[in-house]
Design a protein around this motif. Structure first.
Motif, PDB file in Angstrom:
ATOM      1  N   ALA A  95       1.121  -1.182   0.502  1.00  0.00           N
ATOM      2  CA  ALA A  95       0.080  -0.416   0.081  1.00  0.00           C
ATOM      3  C   ALA A  95       1.122   1.657  -0.010  1.00  0.00           C
ATOM      4  N   VAL A  96       1.900   0.993   0.675  1.00  0.00           N
ATOM      5  CA  VAL A  96       3.186   2.312   1.001  1.00  0.00           C
ATOM      6  C   VAL A  96       3.719   2.537  -0.067  1.00  0.00           C
ATOM      7  N   ALA A  97       3.930   1.398  -0.855  1.00  0.00           N
ATOM      8  CA  ALA A  97       4.821   1.746  -2.332  1.00  0.00           C
ATOM      9  C   ALA A  97       4.124   2.168  -2.967  1.00  0.00           C
ATOM     10  N   ALA A  98       3.003   1.746  -2.956  1.00  0.00           N
ATOM     11  CA  ALA A  98       1.617   1.975  -4.426  1.00  0.00           C
ATOM     12  C   ALA A  98       1.589   3.425  -4.556  1.00  0.00           C
ATOM     13  N   GLY A 130      -4.087   5.876  -3.623  1.00  0.00           N
ATOM     14  CA  GLY A 130      -4.203   6.553  -3.009  1.00  0.00           C
ATOM     15  C   GLY A 130      -5.104   6.177  -1.775  1.00  0.00           C
ATOM     16  N   TRP A 131      -5.137   7.264  -0.353  1.00  0.00           N
ATOM     17  CA  TRP A 131      -6.045   6.483   0.600  1.00  0.00           C
ATOM     18  C   TRP A 131      -7.990   6.607   0.374  1.00  0.00           C
ATOM     19  N   ALA A 165      -8.075  -0.093  -6.071  1.00  0.00           N
ATOM     20  CA  ALA A 165      -6.363   0.568  -5.933  1.00  0.00           C
ATOM     21  C   ALA A 165      -5.303  -0.272  -4.984  1.00  0.00           C
ATOM     22  N   VAL A 166      -5.902  -0.626  -3.670  1.00  0.00           N
ATOM     23  CA  VAL A 166      -5.445  -0.035  -1.667  1.00  0.00           C
ATOM     24  C   VAL A 166      -5.123  -1.572  -2.145  1.00  0.00           C
ATOM     25  N   SER A 174      -5.930  -2.411   3.859  1.00  0.00           N
ATOM     26  CA  SER A 174      -6.294  -1.547   2.596  1.00  0.00           C
ATOM     27  C   SER A 174      -7.535  -0.748   2.936  1.00  0.00           C
ATOM     28  N   ALA A 175      -8.384  -0.940   4.325  1.00  0.00           N
ATOM     29  CA  ALA A 175      -9.405  -0.004   4.985  1.00  0.00           C
ATOM     30  C   ALA A 175      -8.908   0.001   6.130  1.00  0.00           C
TER      31      ALA A 175
END
Length: 282
Positions: free
Chosen positions: A44-47, A54-55, A60-61, A193-194
């Motif tokens: 999640a951080v790398a993406a 994004g948040w 995508a996350v 992701s949530a």
């Protein structure tokens, strides 16, 4: 919206922890210490750092978190090799893999420091900024993989007895463990992701579920989902209360205590107490 997000992510993490502990025959094999949660956070951080997610883009996350979670689990799988049925070796390798992935996440943050504000919630675990879009994406994912985990109750029960007994009963232990790992990674990625990384929930909820519901995983897996929701929702309520008390005591306009920070602190204390009790019993 906080309650719905937590009400789904809590069961996901609880079930994922029970699946991992059963498949690896290791009471300390929570998503947090087997590379699954750190890998999902890294994804999640790398993406986010690459501008691919994004948040505010939960779909995508989820994809990025899944890829990272599978990478972490795959690395553990490769390192353990033929010792996958050895709980002690698996625990050691799991801690090492988790540490490496956490280090890589720190490197990503150093390379893209401007993204720190948007990813800190994944690192700690928070419900800030949750919207109905996240809930609509999360519940079908949780239902799908939760049902898949429940269908693996039989193989997981055999794996808990050991590879020799499982093989004697006709189970292909490699395939059974691999299927369980896929379910655990998918469930963990959905939760990450949530709301981000909820420390120690996936490690401690399975122990509570086994104590309350017994060893029959057909009953205990749904029980772990229920207890995961109760534990995380309770932790969120406590975090909100502590936030108000701290804001009042420090005379701050707005002070928010992330629920992940609270579960990590309380979980670490409980784990230490359990470890000391077992040491005294020996």
């Amino acid at each position: 919206m906080r309650g719905t997000a937590l009400g789904t992510s809590g069961p996901e993490v609880g079930v994922a922890g029970l699946v991992l502990q059963s498949a690896l025959r290791n009471p300390l094999a929570g998503p947090e210490v087997t590379g699954v949660t750190p890998g999902a956070v890294l994804g999640a951080v790398a993406a986010t750092g690459l501008g691919l997610a994004g948040w505010d883009s939960p779909a995508a996350v989820v994809v990025a978190a899944c890829l990272g979670g599978f990478a972490g689990a795959g690395l553990l799988w490769l390192l353990t090799g033929r010792d996958r049925g050895d709980p002690e070796r698996t625990a050691v390798y799991g801690v090492l893999v988790s540490a490496v992935l956490a280090g890589l996440t720190a490197v990503v943050l150093l390379v893209a420091p401007g993204e720190l504000g948007s990813v800190v919630q994944w690192l700690i675990g928070s419900t800030e900024g949750r919207v109905w879009q996240h809930w609509n994406l999360l519940w079908p994912w949780a239902l799908l993989w939760g049902a898949a985990a429940w269908l693996l109750a039989g193989p997981l029960t055999l794996l808990r007895c050991g590879d020799e007994q499982a093989s004697a009963a006709g189970l292909a232990t490699g395939w059974g463990r691999g299927e369980a790992l896929v379910c655990a990674v998918a469930l963990t990625a959905g939760a990450v992701s949530a709301v981000g990384a909820l420390g120690f929930v996936g490690l401690l909820v399975p122990h509570l579920a086994l104590a309350v519901f017994g060893a029959d995983l057909r009953v205990t897996l749904p029980g772990a989902a229920l207890l995961g929701a109760v534990v995380v929702a309770g932790a969120d309520a406590a975090a909100q209360l502590l936030s108000r008390l701290l804001s009042s005591a420090l005379d701050a306009d707005r002070l928010t205590l992330p629920v992940g920070a609270l579960t990590t602190c309380v979980g670490a204390g409980l784990l230490l107490a359990v470890a000391r009790r077992r040491a005294d019993e020996r």
